[in-house]
Design an enzyme around this catalytic site. Structure first.
Site, mmCIF file in Angstrom:
data_model
loop_
_atom_site.group_PDB
_atom_site.id
_atom_site.type_symbol
_atom_site.label_atom_id
_atom_site.label_comp_id
_atom_site.label_asym_id
_atom_site.label_seq_id
_atom_site.Cartn_x
_atom_site.Cartn_y
_atom_site.Cartn_z
ATOM 1 N N GLU B 227 0.861 -1.181 0.000
ATOM 2 C CA GLU B 227 0.000 0.000 0.000
ATOM 3 C C GLU B 227 0.890 1.220 0.000
ATOM 4 O O GLU B 227 2.060 1.128 0.339
ATOM 5 C CB GLU B 227 -0.871 0.050 1.268
ATOM 6 N N LYS B 229 2.394 4.557 1.594
ATOM 7 C CA LYS B 229 2.580 5.038 2.959
ATOM 8 C C LYS B 229 2.172 6.500 2.976
ATOM 9 O O LYS B 229 2.802 7.344 2.360
ATOM 10 C CB LYS B 229 4.044 4.892 3.379
ATOM 11 N N GLU B 277 -5.591 6.273 8.192
ATOM 12 C CA GLU B 277 -4.863 7.534 8.241
ATOM 13 C C GLU B 277 -5.839 8.654 7.913
ATOM 14 O O GLU B 277 -6.494 8.603 6.871
ATOM 15 C CB GLU B 277 -3.743 7.497 7.186
ATOM 16 N N LYS B 399 7.902 -0.652 6.615
ATOM 17 C CA LYS B 399 7.677 0.610 5.898
ATOM 18 C C LYS B 399 8.925 0.890 5.079
ATOM 19 O O LYS B 399 10.053 0.713 5.554
ATOM 20 C CB LYS B 399 7.352 1.760 6.852
#
Lengths: 343, 526
Positions: B227, B229, B277, B399
């Site tokens: 995905e 970040k 988020e 990440k």
């Protein structure tokens, strides 16, 4: 012209043509004590206290010309009366009293007024001008009693021993290390090992009749020796070196006046800080200045400006003297540990 | 208080994690629950509100210690910590009191808030006379609202788990949200009953580790989900018992600040928890983070800011469905359920985090290279079979952040740091050239080794041109490579730009000041 003045090579007495703790080679050097920033190589003749002669010789080498005098014994240098008086800093440390035509100056070198079993106690000398250090010249520096500090060191060692760890205690190789070893002489702590730089000076101290804990030279132990439960005394510069690896699981401690401040301990990255200093703390410094009766105070190495301002506000003529002495620095040890002696 | 001071000292005096955990566990096991509750709160970063202005407190300390203000400042500079400077300056204690930690807080500290200045002073001075050493230091830290201990929340959780025998995940969950430091709260931490009633409580956030190896080392791309970040505010949206709660990762309840999301959440079925988020989002694309900051700072949200900077929840995960904790289901399954929940909600305020197709690692490399154009910070790589864990753990989630912007800049000002870095110059201001003049544009604190800091400190002391209070203006000699995450035009800064998260990447001893970059280089990043 003042009796003493700051010259290029150090603190100079023109009337007597000699220097006190010069930082460059001179003809005649009067030495307050054997720490590297006060006793430098290369001068033609040195004058020191009898008590200091042994360590000074170890520091300056066998070729140096050293004249030793007893504390209080006055000698005449070109018509100037010079005598040495105990400064209580380390073995043999002295204040230099200089008298000429009725005027008396005292250069204290480094000093402390707390009792210390490794050296003759500080002697108060009345004078017109007092030259003082200011290593710990701020009111945050107040020393706890020695007994409290040594109790803490013993408790730390005991806890480490119970956890199967060695206790690695850092202290300057000349003076602090021996004060630690003297304080632990009857403490039932040990076995005690030392770094070479410390062990070499232990000999001088023992030779001078100072009683230290029994020590063994750490590097003299056979490979694979188990140091768990022992106490090792080493100069701060040994921290983080390969030399430390041989001890296996350790807890580290540092004995210094700087350890009064938490940030200083954390910056050193030691587990424990023990507040033990060979310099005067703030209350003793002020008390000493007052007791000397000096009307003029010169402030050398340390926190000079605040002390000068404090004294000036109290009617004492005080000024900063930009000497090259360092006292006990927080960031770097005063002395570089010597090569390890062969056991 | 004495026991708590010993615990503080034990934690402070070791860098070994296990020893810290053991010391805390031992305390939790043996302390009075009322004390342990406060200890948990403090160790977890809880801070009492500052009840007395620091200047006033320092004034009392000066008078008690009989030290003039200028000398007090000298001492503060040398110590680098006000609470500690006061502790060291004050006269030694006169008496001892054996009050417990919770009594110090509830009987001595909290009542200060309702007292007049004279009573406050009498009370504080009395406390100083009863406390010495570490205890006085802690007390001063508490009244200045600056008490901090060197342990992470994760270690506190581990110690509590060790002391109580309750699983770490359960402890972490019970501690999250608004945990009140009372004896009952501490006792219920260790209760064996695990279906906690508190409807507002979020789950501990699961965090990714930075990817350190080559991406190929992760194995087959088929086992991973990629995905973008995003750089927004990580949050959990909770719908339980007909009520909505939005928690930020800082464990702050922010429901009121994001009415768009809260409104949409009201239509989620009870027993739903989303993780995602919060992003400023307009016309199908993210807005810069600075826009979101404009919103965060406001107490009330007028109409124009809501239409200028609308937000969405870019949803990453589903943690609870129909009241069941599904964190241990594999990610792929949770993701499928997340899509269903969002589709059913029919709301544009929820946006499933777009999945980056991953047929091969080359796809990931290409996406990574294009991340900045999408206003993303890089890629997230999550194992398709991973559970939603607790805290930052290696393995399941990584990440992969894009490299920061970099620029070579000249150090022009330096200032001493605080705490561990007191009396060492560690806070630096950097400048770039503009028409032959150095223009300051960023401050940075971190990135140098201890040895470099020490060397630089020595140089700074010897090369100070001018001093303004604690700030030293130094000769423009040393060049540093700075990295930063983002850049914005800014009217408030002399340089006309504001950079985000500036840090020192390395000391360019190979470069001279003349070789540093120019403002034009910076502006080109805009």
């Amino acid at each position: 012209m003042t009796l003493l003045r700051l010259a290029e090579r150090g603190l100079y007495c023109e009337a007597g043509d000699f220097y006190i703790d010069p930082w460059q080679p001179v003809e005649r050097a009067v030495i307050t004590h054997a720490h590297g920033d006060h006793a430098r190589w290369g001068s033609e003749r040195y004058l020191s206290s009898r008590e200091a002669a042994g360590v000074l010789r170890t520091r300056l080498g066998s070729g140096a010309t050293i004249r030793a005098v007893d504390y209080g014994e006055a000698i005449d240098v070109n018509g100037v009366r010079v005598s040495l008086h105990p400064a209580g800093h380390i073995l043999g440390s002295a204040q230099v009293r200089v008298e000429h035509r009725g005027e008396v100056w005292v250069a204290s070198g480094d000093y402390k007024t707390q009792p210390d079993p490794t050296c003759t106690p500080f002697e108060l000398v009345r004078c017109h001008t007092f030259i003082t250090e200011s290593t710990f010249g701020l009111p945050i520096y107040r020393w706890p009693p020695d007994s409290e500090v040594f109790d803490a060191i013993r408790a730390w060692w005991r806890s480490n021993r119970d956890h199967g760890r060695a206790s690695l205690l850092f202290g300057y190789a000349l003076g602090k290390a021996q004060r630690l070893l003297a304080g632990l002489a009857d403490a039932d702590v040990g076995p005690v090992y030392t770094h070479g730089a410390v062990e070499r000076l232990n000999r001088d101290y023992r030779h001078a009749g100072v009683r230290l804990a029994d020590t063994q030279y750490a590097s003299g132990m056979p490979r694979g020796h188990d140091f768990a439960g022992s106490l090792i005394v080493a100069p701060p510069s040994a921290a983080g070196s390969l030399w430390v690896r041989r001890f296996g699981a350790i807890s580290t401690g540092f004995a210094s006046g700087w350890m009064r401040v938490r940030g200083a301990r954390r910056r050193r990255a030691v587990d424990r800080g023990f507040v033990l200093s060979d310099h005067v703390d703030w209350p003793s410094l002020l008390a000493t200045v007052e007791a000397t009766g000096a009307e003029r105070v010169w402030v050398t190495h340390g926190t000079r400006e605040p002390l000068v301002r404090w004294l000036s506000e109290r009617g004492i003529e005080a000024r900063v003297v930009a000497s090259q002495w360092k006292g006990e620095e927080d960031t770097d040890p005063v002395e570089v540990p010597g090569e390890e002696i062969t056991a | 208080m004495r026991r708590f001071a010993l615990l503080f000292a034990a934690i402070d005096e070791t860098t070994r994690t296990n020893e810290k955990v053991d010391a805390m566990a031992e305390y939790f096991r043996s302390a009075d629950p009322a004390d342990a509750a406060w200890a948990v709160w403090f160790l977890s970063g809880g801070r009492p509100k500052r009840l007395i202005p620091v200047r006033r407190l320092a004034g009392w300390a000066m008078e008690e210690a009989d030290v003039p203000e200028w000398l007090f400042s000298e001492c503060y500079d040398a110590v680098g910590d006000l609470a500690e400077a006061m502790s060291l300056l004050l006269p030694d204690r006169e008496t001892t009191t054996d009050l417990a930690l919770h009594q110090w807080i509830t009987e001595r500290l909290l009542p200060l808030g309702t007292k007049g200045e004279e009573d406050q002073r009498a009370s504080v001075v009395q406390c100083w006379r009863e406390l010495g050493g570490t205890e006085r230091f802690i007390w001063n830290k508490l009244i200045t609202g600056g008490f901090r201990v060197g342990v992470s929340q994760q270690l506190v959780v581990r110690a509590l788990a060790k002391a109580t025998g309750v699983a770490e995940g359960v402890i972490a969950h019970r501690l999250s949200g608004t945990w009140v430091p009372r004896a009952e709260s501490f006792t219920s931490l260790s209760a064996s009953e695990t279906s906690d009633a508190d409807v507002s409580r979020p789950y501990p956030f699961f965090l990714a580790y930075p990817l350190e190896e080559e991406i190929e080392a992760l194995g087959s791309p088929a086992e991973w989900q990629a995905e973008w970040k995003w750089d927004g505010i990580r949050a959990q949206v909770i719908r339980r018992d007909g009520r909505t709660f939005i928690w930020s990762r800082g464990e702050e309840l922010v429901t009121e600040r994001f009415p768009e999301i809260a409104g949409a959440a009201d239509f989620l079925p009870d027993g739903t928890v989303l993780d995602g988020e919060i992003m400023p989002w307009k016309d199908g694309a993210p807005l810069p983070f600075a826009q979101l900051q404009r919103r965060i700072g406001r107490k009330s949200l007028g109409g124009s800011i809501l239409s200028d900077v609308p937000v969405v929840l870019v949803a990453y995960d589903l943690l609870e469905l129909e009241g069941c904790d599904i964190r241990n289901e594999p990610l792929a399954r949770r993701r499928a359920m997340l899509n269903e929940v969002i589709t059913a909600s029919r709301s544009t305020a929820f946006l499933p985090s777009p999945i980056v197709p991953l047929a091969s690692w080359a796809d990931a490399q290409a996406a990574y290279a294009g991340a900045r154009e999408r206003s993303a910070e890089g890629l997230m790589l999550k194992r398709s079979d991973s559970a939603y864990g607790v805290g930052r753990r290696k393995g399941g989630w990584w990440k992969w952040k894009v490299q920061p912007f970099t620029v070579d800049a000249v150090m022009i000002y330096a200032q001493a740091g605080h705490g561990r870095r007191a009396s060492l110059h560690t806070d630096y201001t950097f400048a770039v050239w503009d028409d032959g003049v150095l223009v300051p544009f960023a401050k940075a604190y971190s990135g140098l080794t201890d040895d470099e800091i020490r060397d630089l400190d020595r140089w700074i002391r010897a090369n100070t041109v001018e001093k303004f209070g604690p700030v030293r203006h130094v000769k423009p000699v040393h060049v540093f490579e700075l990295g930063f995450e983002g850049i914005q035009a800014s009217a408030r800064h002399k340089s006309g730009v504001a950079v985000r998260f500036p840090r020192i990447l390395r000391w360019r001893t190979d470069k001279r000041a003349e070789d540093a970059d120019t403002l034009a280089t910076l502006r080109a990043f805009l």
